[in-house]
Design a protein around this motif. Sequence first.
Motif, PDB file in Angstrom:
ATOM      1  N   UNK A 306      25.431  29.656  37.269  1.00 41.73           N
ATOM      2  CA  UNK A 306      26.036  30.592  37.817  1.00 41.73           C
ATOM      3  C   UNK A 306      27.119  30.852  36.922  1.00 41.73           C
ATOM      4  N   UNK A 307      28.160  31.754  36.086  1.00 43.06           N
ATOM      5  CA  UNK A 307      28.847  31.459  35.576  1.00 43.06           C
ATOM      6  C   UNK A 307      30.022  33.032  35.519  1.00 43.06           C
ATOM      7  N   UNK A 308      30.664  33.093  36.434  1.00 43.12           N
ATOM      8  CA  UNK A 308      31.089  34.346  35.896  1.00 43.12           C
ATOM      9  C   UNK A 308      30.363  36.154  36.688  1.00 43.12           C
ATOM     10  N   UNK A 309      29.723  37.048  35.710  1.00 46.31           N
ATOM     11  CA  UNK A 309      29.201  37.890  36.045  1.00 46.31           C
ATOM     12  C   UNK A 309      29.450  39.224  35.942  1.00 46.31           C
ATOM     13  N   UNK A 310      28.954  40.654  35.674  1.00 50.83           N
ATOM     14  CA  UNK A 310      29.244  41.516  34.850  1.00 50.83           C
ATOM     15  C   UNK A 310      29.783  42.715  35.218  1.00 50.83           C
ATOM     16  N   UNK A 311      30.081  43.211  34.217  1.00 51.55           N
ATOM     17  CA  UNK A 311      30.167  44.588  34.488  1.00 51.55           C
ATOM     18  C   UNK A 311      30.011  45.767  35.960  1.00 51.55           C
ATOM     19  N   UNK A 312      28.475  45.583  35.917  1.00 52.63           N
ATOM     20  CA  UNK A 312      27.904  46.499  36.979  1.00 52.63           C
ATOM     21  C   UNK A 312      29.170  45.830  38.805  1.00 52.63           C
ATOM     22  N   UNK A 313      28.517  44.966  38.877  1.00 56.61           N
ATOM     23  CA  UNK A 313      29.697  43.636  39.178  1.00 56.61           C
ATOM     24  C   UNK A 313      30.600  43.655  39.842  1.00 56.61           C
ATOM     25  N   UNK A 314      31.563  43.630  38.869  1.00 61.28           N
ATOM     26  CA  UNK A 314      33.342  43.581  39.333  1.00 61.28           C
ATOM     27  C   UNK A 314      32.691  45.021  39.619  1.00 61.28           C
ATOM     28  N   UNK A 315      32.573  46.420  39.313  1.00 64.89           N
ATOM     29  CA  UNK A 315      33.130  47.659  39.648  1.00 64.89           C
ATOM     30  C   UNK A 315      32.097  47.896  41.511  1.00 64.89           C
ATOM     31  N   UNK A 316      31.254  46.906  41.468  1.00 64.18           N
ATOM     32  CA  UNK A 316      31.003  47.516  42.805  1.00 64.18           C
ATOM     33  C   UNK A 316      31.673  46.502  43.326  1.00 64.18           C
ATOM     34  N   UNK A 317      32.341  45.387  43.269  1.00 65.13           N
ATOM     35  CA  UNK A 317      33.278  44.503  44.328  1.00 65.13           C
ATOM     36  C   UNK A 317      34.989  45.519  44.198  1.00 65.13           C
ATOM     37  N   UNK A 318      35.335  46.261  43.291  1.00 66.86           N
ATOM     38  CA  UNK A 318      36.237  46.510  43.242  1.00 66.86           C
ATOM     39  C   UNK A 318      35.828  48.604  44.306  1.00 66.86           C
ATOM     40  N   UNK A 319      35.108  48.561  44.306  1.00 66.54           N
ATOM     41  CA  UNK A 319      34.685  49.650  44.946  1.00 66.54           C
ATOM     42  C   UNK A 319      34.889  48.676  46.671  1.00 66.54           C
ATOM     43  N   UNK A 320      34.059  47.602  46.930  1.00 65.41           N
ATOM     44  CA  UNK A 320      34.407  47.590  48.525  1.00 65.41           C
ATOM     45  C   UNK A 320      35.839  46.605  48.695  1.00 65.41           C
ATOM     46  N   UNK A 321      36.267  46.468  47.692  1.00 66.33           N
ATOM     47  CA  UNK A 321      38.471  46.390  48.056  1.00 66.33           C
ATOM     48  C   UNK A 321      38.481  47.548  48.836  1.00 66.33           C
ATOM     49  N   UNK A 322      38.691  48.462  47.865  1.00 64.64           N
ATOM     50  CA  UNK A 322      39.351  49.847  47.441  1.00 64.64           C
ATOM     51  C   UNK A 322      38.844  50.572  49.181  1.00 64.64           C
ATOM     52  N   UNK A 323      37.954  50.362  49.335  1.00 67.77           N
ATOM     53  CA  UNK A 323      36.894  50.015  50.464  1.00 67.77           C
ATOM     54  C   UNK A 323      37.749  49.878  51.935  1.00 67.77           C
ATOM     55  N   UNK A 324      37.973  48.480  51.531  1.00 72.63           N
ATOM     56  CA  UNK A 324      38.647  48.034  52.544  1.00 72.63           C
ATOM     57  C   UNK A 324      37.318  46.944  53.426  1.00 72.63           C
TER      58      UNK A 324
END
Length: 378
Positions: A306-324
């Motif tokens: 595994x090295x880095x990731x995808x746009x989909x995964x980045x957007x999911x993570x940002x959603x989880x950050x925004x939601x706390x």
Amino acid sequence: MAAMLLTGHGGIDKLVHHRDVATPRPGPGEVLVRVTATAKNNTDRKAREGLYPTRDKGEVTSFAMGGSPTLTFPRIQGADVAGRVVAVGEGVPASRLGERGLLDFNLYPDARRDLNLMPDYYGHGADGGFAEYIAVPSDQFHHVPNPELADAELAAMGMCSYQTAYHMMTSARVSAGERILVSGASGGVGTALIQLCRIVGAIPFAVSQPDKAEGLLALGAEAVIDRGDLPTFVERVLEATGGAPIDAVMDLVGGEMTDRFIDTMIVDMRRRDSYPRLSIAGASGGNLSEIMWTRIYLYQVQIFGVSHGTREEAEQLVDWIRSGQLKPVLHAAFRLSELHEAERYFVNRGSNYLGKIVIVPDSQWREHGAPFALEGRA
């Protein structure tokens, strides 16, 4: 602008602080970000020292997935950037001015959202955040307004660690109820893995030093296992799981530990209901491991690099950050001009170290760095 320039492969003397670097201008589809904090990652050191060999184990090189090296000198390192939009390029609405956000650090080779076969990133193939300003694609600078998060805390949740962690899990198809062994659990990727396991309903078992157990348990680890004496490691893992095998391993260590990690999954195949899976995204314990391939194919162990990731995964993570749902694990902040000291501290970090170090431009220090400085350094 002020920036720390990496001038070649080598020691920290290759990092030179300048105050006369040209401020970038945002191109079409880009935003100019005033950097307020950038997280320090182990990949910064490894890239500087040229520790990414892929053919000769002794070669000093940067990785070059596209066929030729993209790390050229001088380069501004720093991937996990938090800051404020201060200018926009052609095609970007002026309404983005003033937004506080977090950078998806990848240099994506194309527009695909589900695949990233040539991982490269800001701070390696393009200038990063160890500077006062950075120009980046507007769709990769994600607005995170959460007022309860300081900028330094937001940088500590940067994609270099969290997206790597999440991609380790999605590659291995980690699901609710599974027992997950997390090595190197006190670092940036490890602490991200513990939180992400809990979000998806998996049960993380952390491998770390005993004096970090309290912090890791508070973060969500089911148990903390000292790597300790290798011959008894598997026994101690099984004691923590109540005798049940580990379902999947998230390996950030490599070296001699990888074979022991595999042992925790294949100790009793009769008690499994899925294939053993190992995701590896680091080699802090050594770049070479001796593993019997008969163990891999007879026990049907699936291995995912595994090295880095995808746009989909980045957007999911940002959603989880925004939601706390994701919380920052910030250890300390250092001034940009003190990056040499931060590098030494990072390499020699002691038993109280947990989470991330962030680097704050000197011009932003009073507001964004001083509240998180080590004692006596504010």
